[in-house]
Design a protein around this motif. Structure first.
Motif, mmCIF file in Angstrom:
data_model
loop_
_atom_site.group_PDB
_atom_site.id
_atom_site.type_symbol
_atom_site.label_atom_id
_atom_site.label_comp_id
_atom_site.label_asym_id
_atom_site.label_seq_id
_atom_site.Cartn_x
_atom_site.Cartn_y
_atom_site.Cartn_z
ATOM 1 N N ALA A 59 0.821 -1.207 0.000
ATOM 2 C CA ALA A 59 0.000 0.000 0.000
ATOM 3 C C ALA A 59 0.855 1.256 0.000
ATOM 4 O O ALA A 59 0.363 2.351 -0.252
ATOM 5 C CB ALA A 59 -0.921 0.003 1.217
ATOM 6 N N LEU A 118 2.587 2.267 2.712
ATOM 7 C CA LEU A 118 2.665 2.842 4.053
ATOM 8 C C LEU A 118 4.028 2.555 4.685
ATOM 9 O O LEU A 118 4.444 3.242 5.600
ATOM 10 C CB LEU A 118 1.551 2.274 4.938
ATOM 11 C CG LEU A 118 0.135 2.465 4.383
ATOM 12 C CD1 LEU A 118 -0.886 1.768 5.262
ATOM 13 C CD2 LEU A 118 -0.189 3.948 4.269
ATOM 14 N N PRO A 172 1.406 6.419 -1.054
ATOM 15 C CA PRO A 172 0.200 5.583 -1.043
ATOM 16 C C PRO A 172 -0.927 6.143 -1.898
ATOM 17 O O PRO A 172 -1.613 5.395 -2.596
ATOM 18 C CB PRO A 172 -0.219 5.547 0.425
ATOM 19 C CG PRO A 172 0.897 6.083 1.215
ATOM 20 C CD PRO A 172 1.882 6.712 0.305
ATOM 21 N N HIS A 173 -1.133 7.467 -1.852
ATOM 22 C CA HIS A 173 -2.314 8.013 -2.522
ATOM 23 C C HIS A 173 -2.161 8.060 -4.033
ATOM 24 O O HIS A 173 -3.097 8.393 -4.739
ATOM 25 C CB HIS A 173 -2.651 9.395 -1.962
ATOM 26 C CG HIS A 173 -1.628 10.453 -2.241
ATOM 27 N ND1 HIS A 173 -0.462 10.560 -1.533
ATOM 28 C CD2 HIS A 173 -1.603 11.442 -3.160
ATOM 29 C CE1 HIS A 173 0.232 11.578 -1.990
ATOM 30 N NE2 HIS A 173 -0.424 12.137 -2.986
ATOM 31 N N ILE A 222 -3.834 1.586 -4.956
ATOM 32 C CA ILE A 222 -3.950 0.371 -4.149
ATOM 33 C C ILE A 222 -4.693 0.737 -2.875
ATOM 34 O O ILE A 222 -4.288 1.652 -2.164
ATOM 35 C CB ILE A 222 -2.565 -0.206 -3.807
ATOM 36 C CG1 ILE A 222 -1.844 -0.626 -5.082
ATOM 37 C CG2 ILE A 222 -2.707 -1.379 -2.842
ATOM 38 C CD1 ILE A 222 -0.475 -1.222 -4.852
ATOM 39 N N THR A 223 -5.810 0.067 -2.633
ATOM 40 C CA THR A 223 -6.604 0.387 -1.457
ATOM 41 C C THR A 223 -6.514 -0.753 -0.453
ATOM 42 O O THR A 223 -6.588 -1.920 -0.822
ATOM 43 C CB THR A 223 -8.068 0.637 -1.853
ATOM 44 O OG1 THR A 223 -8.110 1.814 -2.651
ATOM 45 C CG2 THR A 223 -8.932 0.844 -0.629
ATOM 46 N N LEU A 224 -6.330 -0.368 0.796
ATOM 47 C CA LEU A 224 -6.181 -1.356 1.861
ATOM 48 C C LEU A 224 -7.462 -1.416 2.683
ATOM 49 O O LEU A 224 -7.893 -0.408 3.237
ATOM 50 C CB LEU A 224 -4.993 -0.974 2.750
ATOM 51 C CG LEU A 224 -4.772 -1.807 4.014
ATOM 52 C CD1 LEU A 224 -4.460 -3.250 3.674
ATOM 53 C CD2 LEU A 224 -3.647 -1.211 4.837
ATOM 54 N N ALA A 277 -13.207 8.632 -1.176
ATOM 55 C CA ALA A 277 -12.236 8.360 -2.240
ATOM 56 C C ALA A 277 -12.576 9.092 -3.545
ATOM 57 O O ALA A 277 -11.703 9.711 -4.143
ATOM 58 C CB ALA A 277 -12.104 6.862 -2.475
ATOM 59 N N ARG A 314 -16.589 1.580 0.839
ATOM 60 C CA ARG A 314 -15.660 2.708 0.761
ATOM 61 C C ARG A 314 -14.429 2.337 -0.059
ATOM 62 O O ARG A 314 -13.943 3.128 -0.876
ATOM 63 C CB ARG A 314 -15.251 3.133 2.177
ATOM 64 C CG ARG A 314 -14.378 4.355 2.191
ATOM 65 C CD ARG A 314 -14.075 4.809 3.592
ATOM 66 N NE ARG A 314 -13.311 3.800 4.323
ATOM 67 C CZ ARG A 314 -12.873 3.970 5.570
ATOM 68 N NH1 ARG A 314 -13.150 5.080 6.225
ATOM 69 N NH2 ARG A 314 -12.188 3.020 6.158
ATOM 70 N N ALA A 315 -13.926 1.114 0.153
ATOM 71 C CA ALA A 315 -12.761 0.680 -0.613
ATOM 72 C C ALA A 315 -13.111 0.552 -2.090
ATOM 73 O O ALA A 315 -12.336 0.942 -2.961
ATOM 74 C CB ALA A 315 -12.244 -0.652 -0.067
ATOM 75 N N ALA A 337 -13.164 3.654 -4.224
ATOM 76 C CA ALA A 337 -11.872 4.164 -4.682
ATOM 77 C C ALA A 337 -11.501 3.571 -6.038
ATOM 78 O O ALA A 337 -10.522 3.986 -6.643
ATOM 79 C CB ALA A 337 -10.778 3.835 -3.655
ATOM 80 N N ALA A 392 -4.995 7.781 3.069
ATOM 81 C CA ALA A 392 -3.942 7.721 2.051
ATOM 82 C C ALA A 392 -4.216 6.598 1.049
ATOM 83 O O ALA A 392 -4.095 6.795 -0.159
ATOM 84 C CB ALA A 392 -2.585 7.506 2.718
ATOM 85 N N THR A 393 -4.624 5.425 1.569
ATOM 86 C CA THR A 393 -4.864 4.335 0.615
ATOM 87 C C THR A 393 -6.154 4.542 -0.156
ATOM 88 O O THR A 393 -6.424 3.818 -1.101
ATOM 89 C CB THR A 393 -4.880 2.939 1.284
ATOM 90 O OG1 THR A 393 -6.133 2.744 1.932
ATOM 91 C CG2 THR A 393 -3.758 2.794 2.276
#
Lengths: 721, 321
Positions: A53, A55, A79-80, A84-86, A106, A153-154, A157, B187-188
């Motif tokens: 991700a 991080l 990350p942004h 890639i979304t965690l 997102a 939410r993921a 994105a 951030a992700t």
């Protein structure tokens, strides 16, 4: 999962040193593929996800996505900007934002306006079934609901890669199946990495890798995808859930066996026609206005469920995870030895590894002396025997290449004896007899050849079985997955699910007991209680339950409301919708219902739209309900997930004389006394759940008899395992 | 306190600490309430004494005199300006202190928090040697015609100097409590660090920020020593309310009392505002924030600690728990 043509590409490639132990790990995930990574706590699974991700930075190595370098020496895409979304462990929502704005986060970050972002958010919330909660705050949601919103939410994105860290950890038992099936649909065709320690989660993935402290272990071979149920159940009669045991019972020539065998005849006859449940079979007793025998009804149940229970998904699970799991796993395919046992030629004796040809001329008169050129202990890698020499060798040690026989140390004489009679390396040994090639050598594969079947399908994996798999080098096996998802509805205006009882009401014990029984038979259960007598409410409840696409109900089980009383809600609701009600010549459990129910499709614009779901309707008395489950449903459910279908059966003499209704197959509760005789626990009344709980066997008193003498043998089913 | 725990009500009798065991009441010694009463009286009696001294008939006239109005206006405007400066400078400072991991961050925190324990007069002197005409920075500014000491700007700088640690401590505590997991999630989800700071970090610590700002405002309003030393006492320019009170005490004690009453009222309003508008969180955060003037371990130890240097200038915020 084969990626769609349009999604073909390079995917995610990872080749890094993973902190803190800097284990080197390398793998790739193809577009559209979901990879599961399992492993112990502390193996670095979460660290791996954090590195992907962005991080964390890897200690060294590279991460690339579709050929674009995300992390490398001197490269670190933040990350942004990774796409890639965690979906993290616990999936915390932003507490200061509404559910809608959480999901809209997102799209807004990607530059969408407020209105557009919220539109995306609404669509995603609808997908996870949470649109109705859009205005809520996260603290107003249950744990399961929070997960659903986090998933939405993921997804909002629109990530190129979705990372999931223990997505089902700490989700309560009732919410987990729904979220698992939601994830299943979310992950289909998506490049995703799933980190989990729960073997059940492996059905979500196309492939699994095991991460341990040393890095990625030899990967279990690509799993057959749980979603695609790679193992259709063989269609031969032996695997029919009722085939084997019934034949066995019939061969005993007993009354019970006769009863059941007669049932099979009816069932087999009906199997040729489409479905007796939709009132097709002319041979059916109910159609003819008679009571069915228990065997006939069981056959009818199994016929109805054949479609739902055939071809259950199987999954590939690591042996180590099975050993640690409290679930019962059943082998779905042959487990074959990955390595030979023993895996290499080894010595059966402490002695010398020799070339038998060197000693061909040895005799007591003319001993042959050979130098010791090496020493091999157990655990040493196989070496090479130098020409003209011998090697001291210990029991279990690998026979060096070139040697073909072992001469025990007792049969030799060391010219300059070292410890325990062995000659030192460099010293000589005197041999006084020839030795045949192969003497005292345990050949590779002499216990089991590589590729030999270690355990057959249907094996319940216990301690010894898992040990055998481990020694055969089997790291992962194909096992049966979960059984069907059952919507259980207990009905009755008198029912009260919890709390102090109000006058005239009773506890809803059927819901508890049947939930447990269904789970024990491998099913996932959604339980509901209906205290209304209104048939429309039951229809609405069923339609709503079946419409829940995340639950994917495959079977409905109801209790109560099946007989001919004034307020028989199940019968009134479902008889017009295709379920057939009738009686079975047994006690308890006489009134039964069965059939494919035609339910209105919930949330459909078309009022005529229907969904069809199999319904098994049990009577409402607690004992009737459980006995019905034992006789009719349990065997089919368990067989579908590879578990032994039948209760262990035996014959035992009655300790006391008893009476039984002539025209009915009676099932009584009992236990065995110290002499192995059957003692009844409680009488035949169908409300006695308390005495059921105290009993260890079900006692079958066959139809056609009204009295049984003390000492007469009867069939018992053990229910105390 | 968990709802419905037996004895929950009993816990509140006598105002015992609300963190007892599951049953609720951790018994305290019988003599303790008497000492506590002495402590409470020490705070309350002087306030009552001042109020008792007020000449109510003359009050309107005393408060609306030209010098009083000038002092009041100056105090309010400089305190608001100082609070704004504390927010602008203190928020980044708190974030750096809470989130940075570099070595030496402990030393930075120690230095930033020094004004908390420094006698304000010394602070004023230090400001004078920094911004004074011959000061470290002041002598560089003088050629450009910029002179800071004994101006209203000097008042604001002095107030900011003493009030900044209050805001930083309060906010740093809130940031540590909130943690950074939400920022990582942001951030992700594609949020840049600036966006995550704006849309996640700040909203999450808003109560802590408000609490810190309120404390900073109260501290600025009461500032005396540093102001007198660094900015002097020029009517309408640098003579804030505390300075005016000190001056009037010699000349017109009734006026001093009247202005004191005004400050007491403002202090009470700040306390009430802090409890109501911020749900009490503001003032619960205060003691914790003020609890580690000595920066050693982090996160800051939650132990109760000595009150900031001059309790009379903090308007009783510390005794709220």
């Amino acid at each position: 999962m084969t990626p769609p043509e349009s999604a073909r590409g390079i995917g995610l490639a990872v080749d890094i040193a993973l902190p803190p132990r800097l284990a080197h790990i390398a793998f790739a995930v193809a577009p559209g593929e979901t990879l599961a990574i399992t492993g112990d706590n502390g193996a670095g699974k979460s660290t791996l996800l954090a590195i992907l991700a962005g991080l964390l930075r890897p200690a060294s190595g590279t991460v690339s996505l579709e050929g674009r370098m995300l992390a490398a020496d001197g490269v670190h895409v933040p990350p942004h900007r990774r796409g890639i979304t965690l979906l993290g462990q616990g999936a915390p929502l932003f507490p200061h934002l509404s559910v809608l704005d959480n999901v809209a986060y997102a799209p807004k970050a990607a530059g969408a306006g407020r209105t557009a972002a919220r539109e995306v958010a609404r669509a995603r919330l609808d997908e996870v079934g949470m649109l109705g909660f859009a205005a809520r705050r996260p603290h107003e949601l249950s744990g399961g609901q929070v997960r659903r919103v986090a998933i939405a939410r993921a997804l909002a994105a629109d990530p190129a890669v979705l990372l999931l860290d223990e997505p089902l950890a700490a989700v309560d038992r009732t919410a987990a199946p729904g979220i698992r099936s939601l994830l299943e649909s979310v992950l289909t065709g998506r490049l995703a990495l799933l980190v989990t320690h729960d073997p059940d989660d492996l059905v979500l993935a196309d492939r699994g890798l095991a991460l341990d402290r040393g890095g990625l272990s030899p990967a279990p071979s690509p799993s057959s995808n749980g979603r695609e149920s790679s193992l259709p159940r063989p269609d031969d009669d032996d695997s029919r859930p009722f085939g084997g045991p019934v034949v066995a019972a019939a061969s005993l020539g007993t009354t019970m066996g006769d009863t059941m065998a007669a049932g099979i005849g009816a069932g087999t006859g009906a199997a040729g026609t489409a479905a007796m449940t939709t009132a097709g079979a002319t041979t059916d007793a109910w159609e003819a206005g008679r009571a069915r025998t228990p065997a006939e009804h069981r056959a009818a149940v199994e016929l109805l469920l054949a479609g739902a229970l055939a071809a259950r998904p199987t999954m590939r699970v690591q042996v180590e995870l099975i050993a640690e799991s409290d679930r019962t796993y059943v082998l779905a395919e042959d487990a074959t030895a990955a390595i030979a046992i023993p895996p290499f030629d080894n010595s059966q004796m402490d002695g010398y590894a020799v070339r038998s040809a060197d000693l061909a001329a040895a005799s007591a008169d003319a001993p042959i002396e050979l130098p010791v050129t090496g020493i091999v202990a157990a655990g040493d890698a196989p070496g090479i025997l130098e020409a003209g020499g011998v090697a001291a060798i210990m029991t279990g040690a690998a026979v060096p290449v070139g040697a073909d026989a072992i001469v025990p140390v007792e049969a030799t004489r060391a010219l300059d004896a070292g410890p325990r009679g062995f000659a030192e390396v460099g010293g000589g040994v005197s041999f006084t007899a020839p030795v045949a090639s192969g003497t005292f050598v345990r050949r590779t594969g002499s216990d089991a050849e590589e590729g030999a079947v270690v355990l057959p399908p249907g094996t319940v994996l216990g301690a010894a079985q898992l040990g055998a798999l481990s020694s055969a080098g089997v790291d992962a096996v194909e096992v049966h997955g979960r059984g069907p998802t059952v919507l259980l509805v207990s009905t009755g205006a008198e029912l009260q699910p919890s709390g102090p009882l109000e006058p005239g009401r009773i506890r809803d014990s059927n819901r508890i007991a049947l939930t447990s029984a269904l789970v024990e038979a491998g099913a996932d259960v959604r339980a509901r209680t209906l205290t209304s007598d209104d048939p429309d409410e039951l229809v609405a409840l069923l339609a709503e339950g079946v419409a829940d696409e995340h639950a994917r109900i495959e079977l409905v089980v109801t209790t109560g409301g099946v007989s001919a009383g004034a307020f028989e809600v199940v019968r009134e609701a479902l008889e017009p919708r295709g379920v057939v009600f009738g009686s079975v010549a047994m006690q308890p459990g006489g009134p039964q219902g069965l059939g494919l129910a035609r339910l209105p499709r919930a949330h459909s614009d078309d009022p005529a739209a229907e969904v069809h779901v199999p319904v098994v309707a049990f009577p409402g008395n607690p004992v009737s309900c459980l006995v019905s489950f034992e006789l009719f449903l349990r065997p089919a459910l368990r067989a579908a997930v590879g578990l032994p279908a039948e209760r262990p059966r035996a014959w035992a003499p009655l300790a006391e004389a008893t009476a039984s209704p002539t025209g009915k197959h009676q099932v009584r509760r009992g236990r065995l006394d110290e002499h192995g005789r059957v003692v009844f626990v409680g009488d035949a009344s169908s409300h006695r759940i308390g005495s059921y709980a105290a009993s260890t066997v079900l006692v079958h008193l066959p139809v056609g008899r009204d009295a049984f003498a003390a000492g007469e043998p009867v069939e018992i089913w053990r229910i105390d395992d | 306190m968990s709802a419905g725990a037996p004895g929950a009500d009993a816990t509140r009798l006598g105002g015992a600490p609300r963190h007892g065991g599951p049953s609720g009441v951790a018994p305290f010694p019988r003599w303790l309430p008497f000492v506590a009463a002495v402590g409470a009286l020490l705070v309350v009696v002087p306030l009552v004494a001042v109020v008792a001294r007020v000449d109510w008939a003359q009050l309107p006239a005393l408060l609306t005199s030209e010098s009083s109005l000038a002092a009041l206006w100056l105090s309010l405007s400089t305190s608001i300006a100082a609070t704004a400066a504390c927010i602008v400078l203190g928020v980044p400072l708190a974030v750096v202190l809470a989130r940075s991991t570099f070595r030496g961050i402990a030393a930075v925190r120690a230095l930033v928090l020094v004004p908390l324990v420094l006698p304000p007069v010394v602070g004023g002197l230090a400001l004078l040697y920094a911004f004074g005409r011959r000061g470290l920075i002041g002598q560089a500014l003088e050629p450009f015609g910029i002179v800071i000491p004994f101006t209203t700007l000097a008042v604001v700088i002095a107030q900011t100097f003493v009030a900044l640690p209050f805001l930083v401590l309060s906010l740093e505590g809130a940031l540590r409590t909130a943690g950074d997991r939400h920022e990582l999630v942001a951030a992700t989800l594609g949020a840049s660090p600036s966006r995550a700071f704006r849309t996640v970090t700040l909203p999450l610590v808003l109560p802590g920020l408000a609490s810190g700002a309120l404390l900073a405002f109260a501290r600025s309003l009461g500032e005396f020593g540093a102001t007198l030393t660094f900015a002097g006492s020029l009517e309408g320019v640098t003579r804030t309310l505390p300075l005016e009170i000190y001056l009037q005490r010699e000349v017109d004690p009734d006026a001093a009392v009247a202005l004191s009453l005004l400050l007491i009222v403002i202090a009470l309003v700040v306390v009430v505002l802090g409890r109501n508008a911020l749900g009490g969180g503001a003032f619960r955060a205060a003691p914790r924030a003020a609890s580690s003037p000595v920066p050693s371990s982090r996160p800051p130890a939650p132990a109760p600690a000595p009150a900031p240097a001059r309790a009379d200038e903090t308007h009783g915020a510390e005794d709220e728990r």
